[in-house]
Design a protein around this motif. Sequence first.
Motif, short mmCIF file in Angstrom:
data_model
loop_
_atom_site.label_atom_id
_atom_site.label_comp_id
_atom_site.label_asym_id
_atom_site.label_seq_id
_atom_site.Cartn_x
_atom_site.Cartn_y
_atom_site.Cartn_z
N ASP A 223 0.84 -1.20 0.00
CA ASP A 223 0.00 0.00 0.00
C ASP A 223 0.88 1.26 0.00
OD1 ASP A 223 -1.88 1.96 0.42
OD2 ASP A 223 -2.84 1.00 2.13
N ASP B 168 -0.72 2.78 -6.01
CA ASP B 168 -1.90 3.03 -6.87
C ASP B 168 -1.93 2.05 -8.05
OD1 ASP B 168 0.27 4.01 -8.21
OD2 ASP B 168 -0.55 6.01 -8.55
N LYS C 146 -3.40 -0.93 -8.61
CA LYS C 146 -4.63 -1.55 -9.13
C LYS C 146 -5.41 -0.58 -10.01
CE LYS C 146 -4.96 -4.72 -5.25
NZ LYS C 146 -5.85 -5.65 -4.55
N LYS C 147 -5.45 0.67 -9.57
CA LYS C 147 -6.18 1.67 -10.36
C LYS C 147 -5.49 1.88 -11.70
CE LYS C 147 -7.62 4.45 -7.19
NZ LYS C 147 -7.18 5.50 -6.24
N TYR D 258 -14.40 1.30 -10.80
CA TYR D 258 -14.15 1.69 -9.42
C TYR D 258 -14.99 0.89 -8.42
CZ TYR D 258 -12.21 5.65 -12.01
OH TYR D 258 -11.53 6.43 -12.90
N GLY E 54 -14.67 -2.20 -8.20
CA GLY E 54 -13.67 -3.12 -7.65
C GLY E 54 -13.82 -4.58 -8.05
N TRP F 257 -6.94 -0.83 0.36
CA TRP F 257 -5.99 -1.00 -0.74
C TRP F 257 -6.23 -2.32 -1.47
CZ3 TRP F 257 -2.34 -4.76 -1.77
CH2 TRP F 257 -1.51 -4.50 -2.87
N SER G 240 -9.51 -1.98 -3.44
CA SER G 240 -9.44 -0.97 -4.51
C SER G 240 -10.84 -0.68 -5.07
CB SER G 240 -8.52 -1.45 -5.63
OG SER G 240 -8.31 -0.39 -6.55
#
Lengths: 766, 766
Positions: A93, A100, A102-103, A461, A463, A681, A684
Motif C-alpha cells: 500500500d 496506486d 490496481k487503479k 471503481y 472493484g 488498498w 481498490s
Amino acid sequence: MTTSNAARPHPTSAPAGASSASSTYQPLGESKTGGRVPRVTLPVPIGNVASQTATDMQAARGKAAFDPAKIESILRDGRIDNDSRVKVVQTLDKDELFGDWKKRMAHMNREQKMTMSHKACRRLLEIAQRDEWTTHEIVDAAISLDLQSPITIHWVAFVPVIMGQGNDEQVARWGQRAMDHNILGCYLQTELGHGTNVAGLETLATYEPSTDTFDLHSPTLTSTKWWAGGSGLTATHGIVQAQLIINNKRFGPHLFFVPLRSLKDGKLFNGIAAGDIGPKTYDAFGGLDNGWVRFNHVKLPRDNMLAKHAQVKKGGEYVRPPSDKLSYGGMIFIRSQMIDRTGWMLSRGNTIAMRYSLVRRQFRDPDSKDVAEPERSVLSYPSLHRRLIPLLAKSYAYIIAGRRMRTLYEDMAAQLDSGDTSLLADVHVASSSLKAYCTKQALDGIEECRQALGGHGFSAYAGYTSIFPDNAPTVTYEGDNYVLAQQVGRAMLKTAGELDKNAGAKVSNTTSFLGALKNKDAVKFSPPTSPAEWLKPEVYTAVLGLRAARRVADLRADLSTGRRFVDLSWECVEVARSHAEVVVNAWFTEGVSDDSEGFGSDATYWLNKLVVLHALTCVARDITPLVLPAAQGRGLAAYQSGSAILTPESVLHLETAIRDLHTELLPQVIALTDAFGWTDWELSSSLGRKDGRVYESLMAEAEGNPINHPAPKDSSNPDNLGHYQYGSSLVGKHVAASWKAEIEPLLRTQNKLAEEGPIKGDGSKL
Amino acid sequence: MTTSNAARPHPTSAPAGASSASSTYQPLGESKTGGRVPRVTLPVPIGNVASQTATDMQAARGKAAFDPAKIESILRDGRIDNDSRVKVVQTLDKDELFGDWKKRMAHMNREQKMTMSHKACRRLLEIAQRDEWTTHEIVDAAISLDLQSPITIHWVAFVPVIMGQGNDEQVARWGQRAMDHNILGCYLQTELGHGTNVAGLETLATYEPSTDTFDLHSPTLTSTKWWAGGSGLTATHGIVQAQLIINNKRFGPHLFFVPLRSLKDGKLFNGIAAGDIGPKTYDAFGGLDNGWVRFNHVKLPRDNMLAKHAQVKKGGEYVRPPSDKLSYGGMIFIRSQMIDRTGWMLSRGNTIAMRYSLVRRQFRDPDSKDVAEPERSVLSYPSLHRRLIPLLAKSYAYIIAGRRMRTLYEDMAAQLDSGDTSLLADVHVASSSLKAYCTKQALDGIEECRQALGGHGFSAYAGYTSIFPDNAPTVTYEGDNYVLAQQVGRAMLKTAGELDKNAGAKVSNTTSFLGALKNKDAVKFSPPTSPAEWLKPEVYTAVLGLRAARRVADLRADLSTGRRFVDLSWECVEVARSHAEVVVNAWFTEGVSDDSEGFGSDATYWLNKLVVLHALTCVARDITPLVLPAAQGRGLAAYQSGSAILTPESVLHLETAIRDLHTELLPQVIALTDAFGWTDWELSSSLGRKDGRVYESLMAEAEGNPINHPAPKDSSNPDNLGHYQYGSSLVGKHVAASWKAEIEPLLRTQNKLAEEGPIKGDGSKL
Ligand SMILES: Cc1cc2nc3c(=O)[nH]c(=O)nc-3n(C[C@H](O)[C@H](O)[C@H](O)COP(=O)(O)OP(=O)(O)OC[C@H]3O[C@@H](n4cnc5c(N)ncnc54)[C@H](O)[C@@H]3O)c2cc1C
Ligand SMILES: Cc1cc2nc3c(=O)[nH]c(=O)nc-3n(C[C@H](O)[C@H](O)[C@H](O)COP(=O)(O)OP(=O)(O)OC[C@H]3O[C@@H](n4cnc5c(N)ncnc54)[C@H](O)[C@@H]3O)c2cc1C
C-alpha cells in the motif's frame, strides 16, 4: 493542500444556504507517492445524501455484537499468519509502485500490462530482499496485487511439481534454484488438442538407449503445448508432460524437466519454438504469458525425467511406481488449495456489495409520512439482502471448509509418505467435489454481488474488474467441473456398492448418508413442524444427506435401466452438487466448532447462524427431490414410492426460518464482512470503502481519471500511464483539443451544417 | 505465398512419414488489407486431430434436415432487412479499418479505445455517405462492430427522446439536425445519488418568469449527472431530466434540451462542468465516454422543455399531460427492443459454442475396441449438450418473442397517438417482465456457453470478449431487473383482484392463467402419463400457467397474512420469472406459427421442437410448486391443499421427454446455429469458425499475436497497435531482447547465481 476556488473549472457562486465548509472535501485517505490523495475538487456542497453515508457505516459498525478482529485473526492465519499478511499488504500500500497499482492497471493494454507485470515481479523481489520476506510472503504479495505473473505461476505450478514428483537428487539439483528465483519455471501439460484427456497427449518422449537420452518431440500441430503460464515469453525451464516411449512401447504420460531459454540471453534453445497465445477473455490474466511451445527432437538427459514415483533405468528398464494413484497427490494438492481461495474471492466481492448496499439509499418507505425522512438503505429490501447474505454465508463456508480441506490434505500427504494410501480415495473425492462446486458457486456469486449494485457496480471503481475475470478459469483448470462431477458420481456408486455388500463397510462422515439407500435407520429424520426445528443441526444435516442419497438412488436406477455411465454425465452433476453440500456443511460446522474458543462465544454465535443459513440455503436450492415422492424403484429405504421426505408445511417453515435468519443477520453483516479483514488498498473499490464515503470517492476518481487530463508526454512508456490527478484545476480543460480533432470532423462528415455555428433556438447563444 | 523452411524459426527435419503437404497450411480466409490473411507458419505436420475438424463440420452440415437460409432471412428481417444487413457486414469486413477491427481492439487500452472509437464513428459516416446507407444501416453497422460509441448512444438514447417527447416544433427544430449527426447527443437522467428512484433526482430546473427561462442547477455532490453515455467528452447536447419548479412548487422530473459543448470548438459552455466517469468493469464500453455533468445555474429558454405531453406556458402556467402514463412510452420502447437483441447476443455465444464443441474431441468411447477410432465429440456428452441446446432454444425464443414484442409496441404506439391507452398496461407489464427475464437468462447463458468450452473458451480468440461484458449492464439499465419484478408482481395482483370481482374480466392470453386462482375450469390439465404427452402444446402451456398462478397464489397468501407489498420483493422475483416464461412460450409459439410459411415446413418442424424444448426446460427449471401440494390457503381452485399438480411419474416422463428432445435435436444444432446467419467477421472467433478449422486458426492467431513480434515504432499512436503479423519468419525472435531487459534482472534480484550460467545438470548444455 489548500484549494483555491479561483483556479477551479467551475467557479460558482455558492447556492444560498450552502456553507463553504460543506463544499470543502476532506481527503479520502492518506497521502501516497507524489502527494496523490483522492479528494473531490469541484467546489460543490456535499449535500445530505453524500454526507449520510459515513454516518450510516459508523452506525452499522456500532451494532456489531462481536469483535470482528477475533474472526479475522483466525481465518487469515493461513499460508502466512495474519500479522505477516497485514505487514505485507501495508508495505505494498505504501510502496511507490504498488500504492496506486490496481487503479493504474485499468489503463494499460495487454502489452503494457505485461511490461508492468515484469516490473512488479522485480520490485516484489527487491522488497522481499530489503524486508527479508519469506517465500510465502512473496507469493501472498503477488496475489494481493491481483497479478497473474510469471512469479505466481512459478510458485503455483512449477515449484510444487519438482518438490512433489522429483526424487531427492532432483529436488536438490533444481528445487533450491527454483525457490531462489534463480530459474523461472512453467508447467506444460495441456496441448492445443488435448487437455482433460491427459492420456491423449501427443507430445513424445522417446528413450534412446545409445545416448541414454530422451528425444522430446511435438509431432503434430495439435501436440503444440498450449496455455502453460509463463511459457510464452519468460520461463527459463518447464516441466513437460509427454508420452514416454521405450523400445516402441508406450508407458503413458510422464514428466520431464526441460530447459527452454538460455539464462544468459533469454534465447530459446535450439529445437524449441514458443510464443504467447494471445490476449485472454475479459482482459484477464494480462500480466501472464500463457504460451505455446513446440519441441523439435530436443534431447534430454535421462535424469531429467522426474523420478519420485516411476523411473527409467540406464538402458531402458522401466520401474513402475508402487501405486498408480501416487501421482494424484499433486492434483489433489492444488484442488485442496482452491476451496478457501475461492471463498476469499467471494468474500471480497461480498464485502464490497454489503458496504455499498448499506449506504446506498433509494426510495422512501411507502408508509413513511415524513418527507424529510431519508430513503431506505437498499440492503433493507429483501430482493437485495436475500441475494447477498447467502453469499456471505458461502464465503465463510468455503473459507472454513477449505481450511479443513488443507489439513486433511496434509494428513493424507504425511500418510502417503509412509506408504499408507488409506485416506487417498476419500480426500480425492472430496477435493474434486468441493473444487467443482465451490469454484462455480463463488464465481457466480461474485458476479451476482456486482449485479446487485445497480449502475455503479459496472464502474471499474466498483472493484470487480479483476476478481470475476481472474476467477473465471477456476471452473476449468485443475479438472473441468463437469468432468469432476463424473468422478464424484462414480465414487458414490462405488461406496454405495460396498455398502450393499456390507452394511457395516467403513464410511466417513461425508459419505455416511449413503447408508440411507438400504437402511431405514441410517438417517433419522422427520419433517420439521415449525421454523425453529429447521435450525437444528441434526435436521438440516439429515435433509442434506437424504437429498444426496436420493440423487444417488436416481443415478443407480438410471444405470439399472441399462444406460451407460458415460451417458449419465448430466445426472452426475446434481449428484456431485448435493454431495458437495453435505461435505461443506459438515466441515463448516466442524471448523466453527473447533475454533470456537479463538472466535469467542459472541462471534461463534453469529458464525453458527451463518452455518445454519448456509445449510438451509443449500436445502432450498433444490427442494424437488425432497418433496416429490420417489417413483417406483428410486426410493430410499425409509421412503419407498409414494412418500415424500418433506411436507408442504415443513417447506413453508423452511422459508420462514430462512427469512427470519436474514432478518436476524442483517444488522451484523457489516461486522461480518469487516471480519474478513480486507483493506481498502486490497479491495481498490470506491463502493467498498470501509468508511462508506462512496460518493466522494467516485467523484474524486472520476475527476482524477487520466482521460480527463492531458495525455502524458511519452505514452508509449507504461510508467507514465494511468496516473490519477486529484485536485487539478485543469480537469477537462484539455478535452476540447481532442474534441476538435476527433469529433468535430465527425459532425462535418455528412454535411456542412455544423459549420454554420450554434443551432438556432437551441439556447447555446443565451 | 510459398514458404521456405530456411526462413523459419524452427527449421526442422520433418519427421519420417510426414509429407510436406501435411505441413503446408491453407490460408484461413480471404486476404484482407495489406495482404494479411491468417495462416499457420510453423512447418509442422497438421496431424489427424486438426485435420478432422473441417471434416466434422462438413459432415454435421450434411445432416441438416432443412434450409437454414430460410430461417435466417425471416429472423434477420429487422430494423433493416437481411440483404441490407449482409451488405453492411460485408462492407465492414472488407474495409481497411474495420476488417481486423475486433482483433485489434483487444490490444488497446482505454484511452486508445476511445480514440479508435471516434475514428470508427468518422469512418462509419464516411462509408455511409459513400454507399448511401440509411440511418438504420449506420446504427446496425456500429453495433456490428461491437462498438459502444457516441454514435450508438446518440441513436439509442437521444434521438428517440426528442422524437417521442418533443412537440412538433421541437422535433422540427432539433430532430433533423440530430438525424444528420449535425449535433451529437446524450440522455442525462441518472445522477450520482439516484437512478431507480427517478422522483428522487436532485437536479433543479426552476422557472424564472422575469426572463422566461429555466435555471438548471446541480445543488449537491450527489445531484451530479452520472453515467450518461457520450456526456463525458463528446456530446454537444443533452436531454436533462430535472425537477421542474415553478413558484416554489415542485412538479416532478421533466426533460430539458440542453446545449453542452460549443459546436465550434467543443468547449463546455459556461456553468457546465463535465468529464468521463472512468473505465468500466471487465474493460467494457471502452469506446464510450459515460460521463459526469454538473450545472451551475445554467439558463435555458422556456422552449427547451420537451413539451409533447406536459408544458409550461409563458408566465409559469403548468399544463398537465392528458394521461400520467403517456411518458411510459419511451421506456417501453427501449425495453421492447431489448428482448430480441438479447436473444441475438445469446445466439452468438451459442453459435460459437456449438461449433467448437462439435469439432472438439476428447476421450474415446469406453466401449470402443478400436484404438484408431477417433475420440468423441465433446458435444456428444450429455453434460455438455444439455447445457448448450436449451440455450439454443432460448436464443430462438427471445428473438422470436422479441419480434412480437416490437410489433405489439408499434400497435400500442399507434393507439396512443389516437388517444387510446387500452393496450398500454399490458404492454408495459409484458415488456418489464420480458426485459427482466430475458436479459438475465441471456447474460448467464452467454457465460455458460463460454465456460462450456474448456481452456480455449478463456482465450480472447474464443470470441466472448465483448458479448458478456457489453451485455452485463442490460440487467441494470432501463429498469433494474429486480425492481421490474416488483412491477410484474403488482400487475399480477391487480389483474387477479379484478378477476375476483368479475370472473369474466378481460384478460389477455398472457394473463389468462390467473383464472386458475378461483376457477377450477380455467386451465384444463391432467398430469402426463407418458413422455409423448409432454410434447403437446396444451400440456406444457397449461403447466407453465398453473405454476405462475401458484406463485401468484403464494404472493396473495403472503399479503393476506399482513406482510406489506414492499417487503415481498423477494417473492415477486419468482412471480415475475414464471410470468415471463408464460409470455415467452406464448409468443415464441405464435411467432413460429405465424411465419411458418416463410420458414417452410421442414424448418418449422425443427423450430417447433425448439418451442417444446424451451417450454419443457422452463417447466423443469422450477418443479417444486408443481409437485408440492399447496399448504393451507395457497392452493389453486382445482388444487386445494393436499393435491399436487404433477405426479412423480409425470416428472420422470418430463425428464425423458427432455432427454429425447436433446437426442433428436443434436444432429441439427449446426444447421440451427447456421440459421442465425452470423458471419465469421461478426463472430471474430477462432472457435466459432464456420469451417471448423479451429486449431489452425488458434495457432495462426497465436503466431501472429503482436506481442510475439517487434513493437511498432510509434506505439503511442493506436493506429499502429494490434496488427497481426501472419507468416512472419520472425515470430518470437525479438522476444529475447525484452527478456534481457525485463526478466534477467529479476533472476538476479535475490542473488547472483543466475549469472553463473546454465544450471549444472539441467541439460541445457547438451
Ligand atoms: C487461465 C488458464 C491457465 C492455464 N494454465 C495451464 C498451465 O499452466 N499448464 C497447463 O498445462 N495447462 C494450463 N491450462 C489448461 C487447463 O489445464 C485446461 O484447459 C483444462 O485442463 C481443461 O482442459 P481442456 O481445455 O482440454 O477442456 P476440454 O476437455 O476440451 O473441455 C471442453 C468441454 O468438454 C467437456 N468434456 C471433456 N471431456 C468430457 C467427458 N469425458 N465427459 C463430459 N464432458 C467432457 C468439458 O466439460 C468442457 O465442457 C490453463 C488453462 C487456463 C484457462
Ligand atoms: C453501462 C451503463 C450505461 C448507462 N447509460 C445511461 C445513460 O445514458 N443515461 C442515464 O441517464 N443513465 C444511464 N445509466 C444509468 C442507469 O440507468 C442506472 O444505473 C439504472 O437505472 C439503475 O439505477 P441505479 O444505478 O440507481 O441502481 P440502484 O437503484 O441504486 O440499484 C442498486 C440496488 O438496489 C436495488 N433497489 C433499488 N430500488 C429498489 C426497490 N425499490 N426495491 C428493491 N430493490 C431496489 C436494485 O435492485 C439494485 O440491486 C447507465 C448505466 C450503465 C451501467
